[in-house]
Scaffold this motif. Sequence first.
Motif, PDB file in Angstrom:
ATOM      1  N   THR A  70      72.559  85.261  58.941  1.00 53.45           N
ATOM      2  CA  THR A  70      73.897  85.041  59.488  1.00 53.45           C
ATOM      3  C   THR A  70      73.941  85.380  60.964  1.00 53.45           C
ATOM      4  O   THR A  70      74.555  84.655  61.766  1.00 53.45           O
ATOM      5  CB  THR A  70      74.926  85.892  58.722  1.00 53.45           C
ATOM      6  OG1 THR A  70      74.884  85.553  57.333  1.00 53.45           O
ATOM      7  CG2 THR A  70      76.326  85.653  59.250  1.00 53.45           C
ATOM      8  N   VAL A  71      73.317  86.477  61.353  1.00 52.30           N
ATOM      9  CA  VAL A  71      73.279  86.874  62.769  1.00 52.30           C
ATOM     10  C   VAL A  71      72.622  85.782  63.601  1.00 52.30           C
ATOM     11  O   VAL A  71      73.104  85.419  64.687  1.00 52.30           O
ATOM     12  CB  VAL A  71      72.547  88.213  62.928  1.00 52.30           C
ATOM     13  CG1 VAL A  71      72.260  88.500  64.411  1.00 52.30           C
ATOM     14  CG2 VAL A  71      73.363  89.347  62.324  1.00 52.30           C
ATOM     15  N   ASP A  72      71.527  85.247  63.114  1.00 54.01           N
ATOM     16  CA  ASP A  72      70.847  84.177  63.835  1.00 54.01           C
ATOM     17  C   ASP A  72      71.717  82.931  63.941  1.00 54.01           C
ATOM     18  O   ASP A  72      71.764  82.273  64.999  1.00 54.01           O
ATOM     19  CB  ASP A  72      69.535  83.820  63.125  1.00 54.01           C
ATOM     20  CG  ASP A  72      68.505  84.933  63.202  1.00 54.01           C
ATOM     21  OD1 ASP A  72      68.656  85.818  64.063  1.00 54.01           O
ATOM     22  OD2 ASP A  72      67.556  84.923  62.399  1.00 54.01           O
ATOM     23  N   GLU A  73      72.405  82.621  62.884  1.00 55.85           N
ATOM     24  CA  GLU A  73      73.235  81.416  62.855  1.00 55.85           C
ATOM     25  C   GLU A  73      74.373  81.461  63.866  1.00 55.85           C
ATOM     26  O   GLU A  73      74.706  80.451  64.482  1.00 55.85           O
ATOM     27  CB  GLU A  73      73.804  81.225  61.443  1.00 55.85           C
ATOM     28  CG  GLU A  73      74.662  79.983  61.279  1.00 55.85           C
ATOM     29  CD  GLU A  73      75.212  79.843  59.881  1.00 55.85           C
ATOM     30  OE1 GLU A  73      76.148  79.044  59.687  1.00 55.85           O
ATOM     31  OE2 GLU A  73      74.728  80.541  58.961  1.00 55.85           O
ATOM     32  N   ILE A  74      74.955  82.653  64.068  1.00 58.48           N
ATOM     33  CA  ILE A  74      76.116  82.761  64.968  1.00 58.48           C
ATOM     34  C   ILE A  74      75.736  83.249  66.361  1.00 58.48           C
ATOM     35  O   ILE A  74      76.610  83.429  67.219  1.00 58.48           O
ATOM     36  CB  ILE A  74      77.182  83.702  64.371  1.00 58.48           C
ATOM     37  CG1 ILE A  74      76.655  85.137  64.289  1.00 58.48           C
ATOM     38  CG2 ILE A  74      77.653  83.204  63.010  1.00 58.48           C
ATOM     39  CD1 ILE A  74      77.708  86.146  63.839  1.00 58.48           C
ATOM     40  N   GLY A  75      74.460  83.462  66.612  1.00 60.05           N
ATOM     41  CA  GLY A  75      74.045  83.967  67.918  1.00 60.05           C
ATOM     42  C   GLY A  75      74.546  85.369  68.181  1.00 60.05           C
ATOM     43  O   GLY A  75      74.981  85.699  69.289  1.00 60.05           O
ATOM     44  N   GLY A  76      74.449  86.213  67.151  1.00 52.22           N
ATOM     45  CA  GLY A  76      75.025  87.547  67.246  1.00 52.22           C
ATOM     46  C   GLY A  76      74.031  88.674  67.412  1.00 52.22           C
ATOM     47  O   GLY A  76      74.366  89.833  67.165  1.00 52.22           O
ATOM     48  N   GLN A  77      72.831  88.367  67.877  1.00 50.93           N
ATOM     49  CA  GLN A  77      71.804  89.401  67.980  1.00 50.93           C
ATOM     50  C   GLN A  77      72.210  90.532  68.926  1.00 50.93           C
ATOM     51  O   GLN A  77      71.978  91.709  68.644  1.00 50.93           O
ATOM     52  CB  GLN A  77      70.472  88.797  68.435  1.00 50.93           C
ATOM     53  CG  GLN A  77      69.286  89.757  68.370  1.00 50.93           C
ATOM     54  CD  GLN A  77      68.961  90.209  66.957  1.00 50.93           C
ATOM     55  OE1 GLN A  77      69.148  89.479  65.987  1.00 50.93           O
ATOM     56  NE2 GLN A  77      68.483  91.441  66.822  1.00 50.93           N
ATOM     57  N   ALA A  78      72.823  90.194  70.056  1.00 51.74           N
ATOM     58  CA  ALA A  78      73.242  91.223  71.027  1.00 51.74           C
ATOM     59  C   ALA A  78      74.297  92.136  70.415  1.00 51.74           C
ATOM     60  O   ALA A  78      74.273  93.357  70.626  1.00 51.74           O
ATOM     61  CB  ALA A  78      73.769  90.569  72.297  1.00 51.74           C
ATOM     62  N   ALA A  79      75.222  91.570  69.667  1.00 49.97           N
ATOM     63  CA  ALA A  79      76.248  92.381  69.010  1.00 49.97           C
ATOM     64  C   ALA A  79      75.622  93.283  67.955  1.00 49.97           C
ATOM     65  O   ALA A  79      75.959  94.470  67.842  1.00 49.97           O
ATOM     66  CB  ALA A  79      77.312  91.473  68.383  1.00 49.97           C
ATOM     67  N   LEU A  80      74.682  92.731  67.183  1.00 52.41           N
ATOM     68  CA  LEU A  80      73.997  93.526  66.167  1.00 52.41           C
ATOM     69  C   LEU A  80      73.265  94.712  66.803  1.00 52.41           C
ATOM     70  O   LEU A  80      73.371  95.855  66.337  1.00 52.41           O
ATOM     71  CB  LEU A  80      72.998  92.656  65.407  1.00 52.41           C
ATOM     72  CG  LEU A  80      72.062  93.369  64.431  1.00 52.41           C
ATOM     73  CD1 LEU A  80      72.836  94.026  63.315  1.00 52.41           C
ATOM     74  CD2 LEU A  80      71.013  92.395  63.873  1.00 52.41           C
ATOM     75  N   GLU A  81      72.530  94.454  67.876  1.00 58.82           N
ATOM     76  CA  GLU A  81      71.765  95.506  68.519  1.00 58.82           C
ATOM     77  C   GLU A  81      72.673  96.563  69.131  1.00 58.82           C
ATOM     78  O   GLU A  81      72.373  97.761  69.091  1.00 58.82           O
ATOM     79  CB  GLU A  81      70.851  94.903  69.582  1.00 58.82           C
ATOM     80  CG  GLU A  81      69.728  94.058  68.976  1.00 58.82           C
ATOM     81  CD  GLU A  81      68.887  93.340  70.021  1.00 58.82           C
ATOM     82  OE1 GLU A  81      69.210  93.479  71.234  1.00 58.82           O
ATOM     83  OE2 GLU A  81      67.932  92.649  69.642  1.00 58.82           O
ATOM     84  N   ALA A  82      73.821  96.130  69.673  1.00 62.95           N
ATOM     85  CA  ALA A  82      74.764  97.095  70.244  1.00 62.95           C
ATOM     86  C   ALA A  82      75.345  97.989  69.162  1.00 62.95           C
ATOM     87  O   ALA A  82      75.507  99.207  69.350  1.00 62.95           O
ATOM     88  CB  ALA A  82      75.877  96.356  70.979  1.00 62.95           C
ATOM     89  N   MET A  83      75.658  97.391  68.013  1.00 62.21           N
ATOM     90  CA  MET A  83      76.180  98.198  66.907  1.00 62.21           C
ATOM     91  C   MET A  83      75.162  99.212  66.431  1.00 62.21           C
ATOM     92  O   MET A  83      75.460 100.404  66.256  1.00 62.21           O
ATOM     93  CB  MET A  83      76.578  97.279  65.750  1.00 62.21           C
ATOM     94  CG  MET A  83      77.811  96.444  65.998  1.00 62.21           C
ATOM     95  SD  MET A  83      78.181  95.342  64.594  1.00 62.21           S
ATOM     96  CE  MET A  83      79.564  94.389  65.280  1.00 62.21           C
ATOM     97  N   GLN A  84      73.933  98.771  66.227  1.00 67.55           N
ATOM     98  CA  GLN A  84      72.913  99.649  65.681  1.00 67.55           C
ATOM     99  C   GLN A  84      72.476 100.721  66.679  1.00 67.55           C
ATOM    100  O   GLN A  84      72.050 101.804  66.267  1.00 67.55           O
ATOM    101  CB  GLN A  84      71.724  98.819  65.206  1.00 67.55           C
ATOM    102  CG  GLN A  84      72.077  97.932  64.013  1.00 67.55           C
ATOM    103  CD  GLN A  84      70.916  97.139  63.471  1.00 67.55           C
ATOM    104  OE1 GLN A  84      70.080  96.654  64.225  1.00 67.55           O
ATOM    105  NE2 GLN A  84      70.858  96.987  62.154  1.00 67.55           N
ATOM    106  N   ALA A  85      72.623 100.436  67.977  1.00 68.21           N
ATOM    107  CA  ALA A  85      72.240 101.417  68.987  1.00 68.21           C
ATOM    108  C   ALA A  85      73.119 102.672  68.921  1.00 68.21           C
ATOM    109  O   ALA A  85      72.701 103.749  69.354  1.00 68.21           O
ATOM    110  CB  ALA A  85      72.338 100.797  70.381  1.00 68.21           C
ATOM    111  N   ALA A  86      74.314 102.535  68.373  1.00 73.39           N
ATOM    112  CA  ALA A  86      75.222 103.675  68.266  1.00 73.39           C
ATOM    113  C   ALA A  86      74.701 104.748  67.319  1.00 73.39           C
ATOM    114  O   ALA A  86      75.169 105.893  67.353  1.00 73.39           O
ATOM    115  CB  ALA A  86      76.593 103.204  67.801  1.00 73.39           C
ATOM    116  N   TYR A  87      73.708 104.406  66.502  1.00 71.76           N
ATOM    117  CA  TYR A  87      73.212 105.349  65.502  1.00 71.76           C
ATOM    118  C   TYR A  87      71.791 105.815  65.800  1.00 71.76           C
ATOM    119  O   TYR A  87      71.169 106.480  64.964  1.00 71.76           O
ATOM    120  CB  TYR A  87      73.280 104.698  64.111  1.00 71.76           C
ATOM    121  CG  TYR A  87      74.669 104.204  63.794  1.00 71.76           C
ATOM    122  CD1 TYR A  87      75.660 105.066  63.361  1.00 71.76           C
ATOM    123  CD2 TYR A  87      74.999 102.859  63.956  1.00 71.76           C
ATOM    124  CE1 TYR A  87      76.943 104.613  63.092  1.00 71.76           C
ATOM    125  CE2 TYR A  87      76.282 102.393  63.686  1.00 71.76           C
ATOM    126  CZ  TYR A  87      77.243 103.283  63.260  1.00 71.76           C
ATOM    127  OH  TYR A  87      78.512 102.824  63.007  1.00 71.76           O
TER     128      TYR A  87
END
Length: 328
Positions: free
Chosen positions: A310-327
């Motif tokens: 899903t992340v690949d389909e919507i071009g959301g890799q940057a958002a995913l990485e930003a979310m995960q960086a918080a942890y």
Amino acid sequence: MNRLATGLAFASALTFGAAAAQAEELSFAHFAAPTHTLTGSVIEPLNDGVSADTDGELTVRAYPGGELGKGPLEQYVRVVQGVADIVWGLPGYTSSQFQKTMIAEMPGVIPDGEPGYPGIWAAMDEIKSEFPATKPLAVWTSEPNIFIMKDVDVRTPADLEGLKMRVAGSTSASMIEALGATPVQMPAGEIYNALQTGLIDGVVTGASAVTDFKLSEVANSYTVGAPLGRLTFYVVMNQGRYDGLSDEMKAAIDAHSGESLSQSAEEAWNRVADETIASLEADSSKTVITLSDEEAAAFGELTSPVTQATVDEIGGQAALEAMQAAYE
């Protein structure tokens, strides 16, 4: 009364009138009952905070149960059009608008045992464009999703084959399809009747919904521990309404919103969820199934790949990485 006294009295009245005219009341529209978790965890803290900071010149008034307009799916439009100053809603109800925000809902994005709001706010630069014409006051995730079923015990993915499962949005729908069931999207307020009448066999949502929407009256089996992600929620304010407030009022809103208000909401959702599970476990008429690590892994093998696809389909890799960086 002489002219001077009359003039002073008139001037005082004008001054009082001008002061009174400065008072502002913000309307907060939502579609749940006044007893919903939202009231104590979001509306009351926001009102108490801004009212205290402005000596009562700015207050927040709730309009629950669709008083300012029926239909949970129209919440975002409602605030943009100025029907309400502030609204509560679920991104999943209009999934196409909140594709990157809803990455936080997917299995494996928020680490187990961690709150979701830090990840969302860490990614705000990546997702802010999904909130046009509004100011996000709170964005958070629910407790982990569970299966809430009527007359069906879910222990393996095979138990879901061919069932009709209510989901809140597109991310949950993708997971349910991967598990072999048919997703049915509907607002939370419709779940009770849908379960009662057999329109759906079960629900994927957080345990807090069992309490908030009285689902224990129509559901009798609950499965905890499958990697099903979470839900996301937003509270947003009309940007023009915010911009039109005094600097003091804007500062008060800023001080009592954002991550702090999101934390209040998410902690309340989790608290209600924990209390709900404990209550269900103590009820002999209910079945609560807590999956072992091995049993949960069988679900994860099917749901986890949905996340990256899903992340690949919507071009959301940057958002995913930003979310995960918080942890990290």
